[in-house]
Design an enzyme around this catalytic site. Structure first.
Site, PDB file in Angstrom:
ATOM      1  N   ARG A  44       0.801  -1.194   0.000  1.00 34.62           N
ATOM      2  CA  ARG A  44       0.000   0.000   0.000  1.00 34.62           C
ATOM      3  C   ARG A  44       0.846   1.262   0.000  1.00 34.62           C
ATOM      4  O   ARG A  44       0.342   2.349  -0.230  1.00 34.62           O
ATOM      5  CB  ARG A  44      -0.882  -0.020   1.252  1.00 34.62           C
ATOM      6  CG  ARG A  44      -1.998  -1.037   1.184  1.00 34.62           C
ATOM      7  CD  ARG A  44      -2.730  -1.100   2.506  1.00 34.62           C
ATOM      8  NE  ARG A  44      -2.339  -2.313   3.197  1.00 34.62           N
ATOM      9  CZ  ARG A  44      -2.822  -2.633   4.408  1.00 34.62           C
ATOM     10  NH1 ARG A  44      -3.632  -1.807   5.047  1.00 34.62           N
ATOM     11  NH2 ARG A  44      -2.484  -3.763   4.986  1.00 34.62           N
ATOM     12  N   GLY A  45       2.150   1.095   0.288  1.00 40.57           N
ATOM     13  CA  GLY A  45       3.005   2.252   0.534  1.00 40.57           C
ATOM     14  C   GLY A  45       3.132   3.266  -0.581  1.00 40.57           C
ATOM     15  O   GLY A  45       3.493   4.413  -0.345  1.00 40.57           O
ATOM     16  N   GLU A 100       7.372   2.031  -6.514  1.00 42.42           N
ATOM     17  CA  GLU A 100       7.559   1.482  -5.170  1.00 42.42           C
ATOM     18  C   GLU A 100       7.877   2.622  -4.199  1.00 42.42           C
ATOM     19  O   GLU A 100       8.441   3.643  -4.597  1.00 42.42           O
ATOM     20  CB  GLU A 100       8.701   0.444  -5.249  1.00 42.42           C
ATOM     21  CG  GLU A 100       9.271  -0.069  -3.957  1.00 42.42           C
ATOM     22  CD  GLU A 100       8.346  -0.965  -3.153  1.00 42.42           C
ATOM     23  OE1 GLU A 100       7.196  -0.562  -2.934  1.00 42.42           O
ATOM     24  OE2 GLU A 100       8.795  -2.030  -2.705  1.00 42.42           O
ATOM     25  N   ASP A 101       7.522   2.448  -2.943  1.00 41.38           N
ATOM     26  CA  ASP A 101       7.811   3.503  -1.968  1.00 41.38           C
ATOM     27  C   ASP A 101       9.284   3.487  -1.546  1.00 41.38           C
ATOM     28  O   ASP A 101       9.978   4.486  -1.656  1.00 41.38           O
ATOM     29  CB  ASP A 101       6.872   3.404  -0.745  1.00 41.38           C
ATOM     30  CG  ASP A 101       6.887   2.033  -0.063  1.00 41.38           C
ATOM     31  OD1 ASP A 101       7.530   1.094  -0.591  1.00 41.38           O
ATOM     32  OD2 ASP A 101       6.253   1.877   0.997  1.00 41.38           O
ATOM     33  N   ASP A 104      14.692  -1.298   0.173  1.00 37.57           N
ATOM     34  CA  ASP A 104      15.417  -1.475   1.429  1.00 37.57           C
ATOM     35  C   ASP A 104      16.394  -2.640   1.233  1.00 37.57           C
ATOM     36  O   ASP A 104      17.481  -2.457   0.705  1.00 37.57           O
ATOM     37  CB  ASP A 104      14.352  -1.732   2.512  1.00 37.57           C
ATOM     38  CG  ASP A 104      14.895  -1.806   3.911  1.00 37.57           C
ATOM     39  OD1 ASP A 104      15.807  -1.047   4.226  1.00 37.57           O
ATOM     40  OD2 ASP A 104      14.388  -2.616   4.708  1.00 37.57           O
ATOM     41  N   LYS A 132      17.366   2.991   0.435  1.00 43.60           N
ATOM     42  CA  LYS A 132      18.269   2.856   1.588  1.00 43.60           C
ATOM     43  C   LYS A 132      19.401   1.935   1.166  1.00 43.60           C
ATOM     44  O   LYS A 132      19.371   0.733   1.457  1.00 43.60           O
ATOM     45  CB  LYS A 132      17.525   2.187   2.756  1.00 43.60           C
ATOM     46  CG  LYS A 132      16.477   3.032   3.417  1.00 43.60           C
ATOM     47  CD  LYS A 132      16.102   2.392   4.756  1.00 43.60           C
ATOM     48  CE  LYS A 132      14.638   2.353   4.959  1.00 43.60           C
ATOM     49  NZ  LYS A 132      14.231   1.619   6.159  1.00 43.60           N
ATOM     50  N   PHE A 153      14.233   4.062  10.026  1.00 47.95           N
ATOM     51  CA  PHE A 153      12.866   3.639   9.723  1.00 47.95           C
ATOM     52  C   PHE A 153      12.013   4.879   9.500  1.00 47.95           C
ATOM     53  O   PHE A 153      11.893   5.730  10.378  1.00 47.95           O
ATOM     54  CB  PHE A 153      12.289   2.777  10.842  1.00 47.95           C
ATOM     55  CG  PHE A 153      11.065   2.030  10.403  1.00 47.95           C
ATOM     56  CD1 PHE A 153      11.172   0.814   9.743  1.00 47.95           C
ATOM     57  CD2 PHE A 153       9.803   2.569  10.608  1.00 47.95           C
ATOM     58  CE1 PHE A 153      10.043   0.137   9.298  1.00 47.95           C
ATOM     59  CE2 PHE A 153       8.667   1.898  10.175  1.00 47.95           C
ATOM     60  CZ  PHE A 153       8.794   0.681   9.521  1.00 47.95           C
ATOM     61  N   VAL A 154      11.436   4.989   8.298  1.00 46.77           N
ATOM     62  CA  VAL A 154      10.700   6.206   7.948  1.00 46.77           C
ATOM     63  C   VAL A 154       9.204   5.952   7.791  1.00 46.77           C
ATOM     64  O   VAL A 154       8.771   4.812   7.559  1.00 46.77           O
ATOM     65  CB  VAL A 154      11.260   6.846   6.649  1.00 46.77           C
ATOM     66  CG1 VAL A 154      12.681   7.333   6.841  1.00 46.77           C
ATOM     67  CG2 VAL A 154      11.167   5.881   5.468  1.00 46.77           C
ATOM     68  N   ASP A 160       4.017   3.497   6.185  1.00 42.83           N
ATOM     69  CA  ASP A 160       3.479   3.294   7.540  1.00 42.83           C
ATOM     70  C   ASP A 160       4.466   2.672   8.515  1.00 42.83           C
ATOM     71  O   ASP A 160       5.469   2.077   8.126  1.00 42.83           O
ATOM     72  CB  ASP A 160       2.275   2.347   7.461  1.00 42.83           C
ATOM     73  CG  ASP A 160       2.715   0.899   7.201  1.00 42.83           C
ATOM     74  OD1 ASP A 160       3.425   0.666   6.204  1.00 42.83           O
ATOM     75  OD2 ASP A 160       2.376   0.010   8.006  1.00 42.83           O
ATOM     76  N   ARG A 166       0.605   6.932   7.683  1.00 48.18           N
ATOM     77  CA  ARG A 166       0.637   7.019   6.215  1.00 48.18           C
ATOM     78  C   ARG A 166       0.205   8.400   5.722  1.00 48.18           C
ATOM     79  O   ARG A 166       0.559   8.832   4.634  1.00 48.18           O
ATOM     80  CB  ARG A 166      -0.329   5.996   5.594  1.00 48.18           C
ATOM     81  CG  ARG A 166       0.137   4.560   5.680  1.00 48.18           C
ATOM     82  CD  ARG A 166      -0.709   3.711   4.747  1.00 48.18           C
ATOM     83  NE  ARG A 166      -0.663   2.302   5.088  1.00 48.18           N
ATOM     84  CZ  ARG A 166       0.256   1.441   4.621  1.00 48.18           C
ATOM     85  NH1 ARG A 166       1.186   1.848   3.792  1.00 48.18           N
ATOM     86  NH2 ARG A 166       0.206   0.182   4.981  1.00 48.18           N
TER      87      ARG A 166
HETATM   88  P1  IMP Z   1      12.639  -4.693   0.827  1.00 44.55           P
HETATM   89  O1  IMP Z   1      12.058  -5.936   0.256  1.00 44.55           O
HETATM   90  O2  IMP Z   1      13.452  -4.961   2.049  1.00 44.55           O
HETATM   91  O3  IMP Z   1      13.375  -3.829  -0.176  1.00 44.55           O
HETATM   92  O4  IMP Z   1      11.443  -3.870   1.435  1.00 44.55           O
HETATM   93  C1  IMP Z   1      10.652  -3.023   0.748  1.00 44.55           C
HETATM   94  C2  IMP Z   1       9.388  -2.759   1.542  1.00 44.55           C
HETATM   95  O5  IMP Z   1       9.631  -2.755   2.962  1.00 44.55           O
HETATM   96  C3  IMP Z   1       8.881  -1.387   1.240  1.00 44.55           C
HETATM   97  O6  IMP Z   1       8.007  -1.405   0.158  1.00 44.55           O
HETATM   98  C4  IMP Z   1       8.167  -1.014   2.511  1.00 44.55           C
HETATM   99  O7  IMP Z   1       6.847  -1.543   2.496  1.00 44.55           O
HETATM  100  C5  IMP Z   1       8.930  -1.721   3.592  1.00 44.55           C
HETATM  101  N1  IMP Z   1       9.881  -0.789   4.236  1.00 44.55           N
HETATM  102  C6  IMP Z   1      11.211  -0.741   4.064  1.00 44.55           C
HETATM  103  N2  IMP Z   1      11.761   0.236   4.794  1.00 44.55           N
HETATM  104  C7  IMP Z   1      10.737   0.830   5.454  1.00 44.55           C
HETATM  105  C8  IMP Z   1      10.675   1.949   6.358  1.00 44.55           C
HETATM  106  O8  IMP Z   1      11.677   2.611   6.698  1.00 44.55           O
HETATM  107  N3  IMP Z   1       9.433   2.276   6.785  1.00 44.55           N
HETATM  108  C9  IMP Z   1       8.310   1.580   6.445  1.00 44.55           C
HETATM  109  N4  IMP Z   1       8.327   0.554   5.587  1.00 44.55           N
HETATM  110  C10 IMP Z   1       9.540   0.167   5.106  1.00 44.55           C
END
Ligand code: IMP
Length: 186
Positions: A44-45, A100-101, A104, A132, A153-154, A160, A166
């Protein structure tokens, strides 16, 4: 009871809007002449980001959504990414932009790109509002990035913490009040 925290602003609403204008120009250049660009938001981000981005785009667009499992209600990535909701439309032979938001660890975007690439789109590009790089576990890069951010963590602007925050118009860092502030400038 949940641990109390405050939110320190990291990126203002004004900076986000200015960066989205620049990103929109880059997307227009990349997809110049497209018949129709399918803009795929990851739920949903990305819902606020995609809403602002498509309104800046001077291209014919269609909007679709995909949902992948992510953090659940925790602050750590599960690493096992499952597709929870598929697209409504077809993407074979079409131009696709995945929105994508945050990237990470990189697992989510890698999985989503593989999932969509298997349908043979004409072109498949990715855009992430936040990156990140310090946390990356897989060698996957988004084609376009709004802002590189530190390992914090943002929340806000669609993102969220346990389904909260959000609706903040800016991006902020979660700081538990029993912890010292994160050093945001390297
Ligand atoms: P990845 O698979 O680790 O790259 O994670 C991506 C997803 O993790 C993002 O789409 C977010 O939903 C969530 N996410 C990663 N970092 C944060 C954060 O700092 N705050 C909130 N959600 C996060």
């Amino acid at each position: 009871m949940s641990r109390p925290y405050v939110i320190d602003q990291l990126i203002s609403a004004k900076s986000i809007a200015a960066r989205i204008e620049e990103l929109a120009r880059e997307i227009e250049e990349t997809f110049a002449g497209t018949e129709k660009l399918v803009v795929v938001g990851l739920l949903r981000g990305s819902f606020i980001f995609i809403a602002d981005l498509v309104r800046e785009l001077d291209l014919p667009v269609e909007v679709d959504f995909l949902e992948a499992s992510s953090y659940g209600n925790a602050m750590e990535s599960s690493r096992e990414v499952r597709i929870l909701k598929d697209l409504r439309g077809q993407i074979e032979g079409r131009d696709v932009l995945v929105v994508e938001d945050i990237i990470d660890t990189g697992h989510t975007l890698e999985r989503v790109v593989a999932f969509l690439a298997a349908r043979n789109p004409r072109r498949l590009k990715t855009i992430c509002l936040l990156d990140k790089p310090a946390r990356r576990e897989v060698d996957h890069k988004a084609d376009l990035v709004g802002f590189e951010i530190p390992d914090a963590f943002v929340v806000g602007y669609g993102i969220d913490f346990g389904q909260r925050n959000r609706n903040l118009p800016f991006i902020g860092v979660v700081r538990f009040i029993d912890e010292p502030p994160v050093a945001l400038d390297p």
